[in-house]
Enzyme design. Structure first.
Site, PDB file in Angstrom:
ATOM      1  N   GLN A  98       0.869  -1.205  -0.055  1.00  0.00           N
ATOM      2  CA  GLN A  98      -0.064   0.213  -0.130  1.00  0.00           C
ATOM      3  C   GLN A  98       0.866   1.231  -0.108  1.00  0.00           C
ATOM      4  O   GLN A  98       1.727   1.393   0.866  1.00  0.00           O
ATOM      5  CB  GLN A  98      -0.856   0.021   1.243  1.00  0.00           C
ATOM      6  CG  GLN A  98      -1.919   1.162   1.227  1.00  0.00           C
ATOM      7  CD  GLN A  98      -2.536   1.399   2.434  1.00  0.00           C
ATOM      8  OE1 GLN A  98      -2.016   1.741   3.476  1.00  0.00           O
ATOM      9  NE2 GLN A  98      -4.086   0.959   2.598  1.00  0.00           N
ATOM     10  N   TYR A 180      -5.805  10.620   3.709  1.00  0.00           N
ATOM     11  CA  TYR A 180      -4.587  10.925   3.338  1.00  0.00           C
ATOM     12  C   TYR A 180      -4.709  11.646   1.923  1.00  0.00           C
ATOM     13  O   TYR A 180      -5.566  11.956   1.547  1.00  0.00           O
ATOM     14  CB  TYR A 180      -3.694   9.428   3.309  1.00  0.00           C
ATOM     15  CG  TYR A 180      -3.788   8.845   4.770  1.00  0.00           C
ATOM     16  CD1 TYR A 180      -3.051   9.706   5.980  1.00  0.00           C
ATOM     17  CD2 TYR A 180      -4.335   7.735   5.242  1.00  0.00           C
ATOM     18  CE1 TYR A 180      -3.044   9.174   7.293  1.00  0.00           C
ATOM     19  CE2 TYR A 180      -4.394   7.598   6.120  1.00  0.00           C
ATOM     20  CZ  TYR A 180      -3.907   8.079   7.664  1.00  0.00           C
ATOM     21  OH  TYR A 180      -3.869   7.548   8.848  1.00  0.00           O
ATOM     22  N   ARG A 227      -7.649   2.028  -2.683  1.00  0.00           N
ATOM     23  CA  ARG A 227      -8.546   1.688  -1.581  1.00  0.00           C
ATOM     24  C   ARG A 227      -9.202   2.903  -1.297  1.00  0.00           C
ATOM     25  O   ARG A 227      -8.706   4.102  -1.414  1.00  0.00           O
ATOM     26  CB  ARG A 227      -7.743   1.499  -0.509  1.00  0.00           C
ATOM     27  CG  ARG A 227      -8.639   1.071   0.666  1.00  0.00           C
ATOM     28  CD  ARG A 227      -7.868   0.588   1.862  1.00  0.00           C
ATOM     29  NE  ARG A 227      -8.436  -0.575   2.546  1.00  0.00           N
ATOM     30  CZ  ARG A 227      -8.542  -0.770   3.969  1.00  0.00           C
ATOM     31  NH1 ARG A 227      -7.696  -0.050   4.780  1.00  0.00           N
ATOM     32  NH2 ARG A 227      -9.149  -1.784   4.286  1.00  0.00           N
ATOM     33  N   GLY A 314      -8.878  -6.780   9.310  1.00  0.00           N
ATOM     34  CA  GLY A 314      -7.809  -6.027   9.971  1.00  0.00           C
ATOM     35  C   GLY A 314      -7.360  -6.591  11.244  1.00  0.00           C
ATOM     36  O   GLY A 314      -6.496  -7.183  11.522  1.00  0.00           O
ATOM     37  N   ARG A 315      -8.199  -5.521  12.345  1.00  0.00           N
ATOM     38  CA  ARG A 315      -7.489  -6.105  13.558  1.00  0.00           C
ATOM     39  C   ARG A 315      -7.703  -7.585  14.261  1.00  0.00           C
ATOM     40  O   ARG A 315      -6.729  -7.879  14.914  1.00  0.00           O
ATOM     41  CB  ARG A 315      -8.625  -5.383  14.704  1.00  0.00           C
ATOM     42  CG  ARG A 315      -8.304  -3.791  14.711  1.00  0.00           C
ATOM     43  CD  ARG A 315      -9.351  -3.068  15.515  1.00  0.00           C
ATOM     44  NE  ARG A 315     -10.796  -3.297  15.363  1.00  0.00           N
ATOM     45  CZ  ARG A 315     -11.349  -2.318  14.437  1.00  0.00           C
ATOM     46  NH1 ARG A 315     -10.875  -1.529  13.946  1.00  0.00           N
ATOM     47  NH2 ARG A 315     -12.755  -2.610  14.242  1.00  0.00           N
TER      48      ARG A 315
END
Length: 361
Positions: A98, A180, A227, A314-315
């Protein structure tokens, strides 16, 4: 009969052992912004996923807004990522790197010498950011990027993508989510320019689409993913602004035309309307990855309904390095150590046991 989640599939010509994706997660274990041997261990431990997507990796010194995040613009960084790619491939997975430029999210204390905070407009993000040398600090206002800065940043993304492919990375993901740099250009709260990169939705999409086109031109559309995270206020963006649904779907249409390897949509329940997720599926003919608080049941349901091709977790991957095996066995998931998410060293990072080790103990 094998579940949809655990069935093999293909992605842009690559064979994936299952439809489970390890989502990108910042972990701050790259001292000096160089991927470490510890990172290769961490990613190798999680290579039972069909696809591993790396943490956000800056293509530029200017994009290293957080402490200890990795970059990809030097030979040392490229060697570090080559070791990570080797570990993931040896574990049987594929890897997407990424590319994340933090833009206005950062602080000079986190940037290397000579780097500076840049953004679409000279508007500081609300809130504070951690620095290793000065503790929590307010986000300063970035310098508004000139057209020359925009062109130079595009070149940095291209260089990073080429370095990634040379390092053995299968795919690169342009991070246009979570506030971002590309997401800052997309959003009218952070982008108040009056030139060709600001104002209308079409103009605010220009930075990202030109960036994607440049990377595609360098390494091929079948090696590039994007993404996105519509309706997301993270990092002080406007959410649910007037026309956002239409602007987001216009972006999906534009990305669909480019024949990309995949589109990754953060579709957390309650944040993105179901009809927008389904409309994304209709408009994007390539591989669609959905992410956002998934468990096995919801993942199987969405795969069976054809809402997605791959599901990102993810987590759960943090404390469960062998997450696919745990999901297949319907085993309980271990809890992560939240206070160790961004600390240096192996604790709370590479020291979580696999299910087989737990059973043996």
């Amino acid at each position: 009969m094998k579940s949809a989640l655990h069935s093999p599939t293909r992605l842009a010509g690559l064979s994936l052992r299952n439809r489970i994706v390890m989502a990108p997660m910042t972990r701050s274990r790259a001292p000096g912004n160089v991927p470490s041997a510890l990172m290769a261990t961490y990613y190798g431990q999680r290579a039972s996923a069909g696809l591993v997507i790396t943490e956000g990796t800056s293509p530029s010194p200017n994009g290293l807004g957080y402490s200890r995040i990795p970059g990809l613009f030097t030979a040392d960084q490229a060697r570090g990522w080559a070791a990570v790619a080797k570990a993931v491939h040896e574990g049987g997975s594929r890897i997407s790197l990424q590319l994340m430029h933090s833009g206005r999210i950062g602080h000079p204390a986190n940037l290397p010498e000579g780097a500076e905070l840049l953004g679409p407009s000279a508007i500081a993000a609300a809130g504070q950011i951690w620095t290793d040398t000065q503790g929590m600090q307010d986000h300063p206002a970035p310098r508004e990027m000139s057209e020359a800065d925009i062109a130079a940043t595009r070149d940095e993304y291209v260089r990073a993508a080429l370095l990634a492919r040379e390092a053995g990375i299968d795919l690169v993901e342009v991070h246009a989510a979570n506030g971002y740099l590309p997401g800052q250009f997309l959003n009218p709260k952070s982008n108040q320019r009056s030139d060709a990169y600001g104002g209308s939705g079409e103009n605010r999409r220009r930075f990202l689409l030109e960036l994607v086109d440049a990377v595609v031109g360098a390494i091929g559309a079948d090696h590039v993913g994007v993404r996105v995270s519509p309706f997301n206020p993270f990092n002080d963006l406007a959410a649910n602004f007037e026309g956002e649904r239409e602007e987001y779907l216009a972006l999906v249409d534009a990305l669909a035309e480019r024949g990309l390897a995949y589109l990754s949509l953060i579709a957390t329940p309650g944040a993105v309307p179901d009809e927008v997720v389904d409309e994304t599926r209709r408009r994007f003919p390539g591989t669609l990855i959905l992410a956002g608080d998934y468990d096995a049941t919801r993942a199987e349901t969405d795969l069976a309904a054809g809402r997605a091709d791959l599901i990102a977790f993810g987590r759960p991957f943090i404390a469960n390095p062998d997450l696919p095996a745990r999901l297949a066995a319907k085993a309980p998931l271990a809890d992560m150590q939240a206070d160790k998410l961004y600390t240096p060293g192996p604790e709370g990072y590479s020291d979580y046991p696999a299910l087989s080790q737990t059973a043996a103990a």
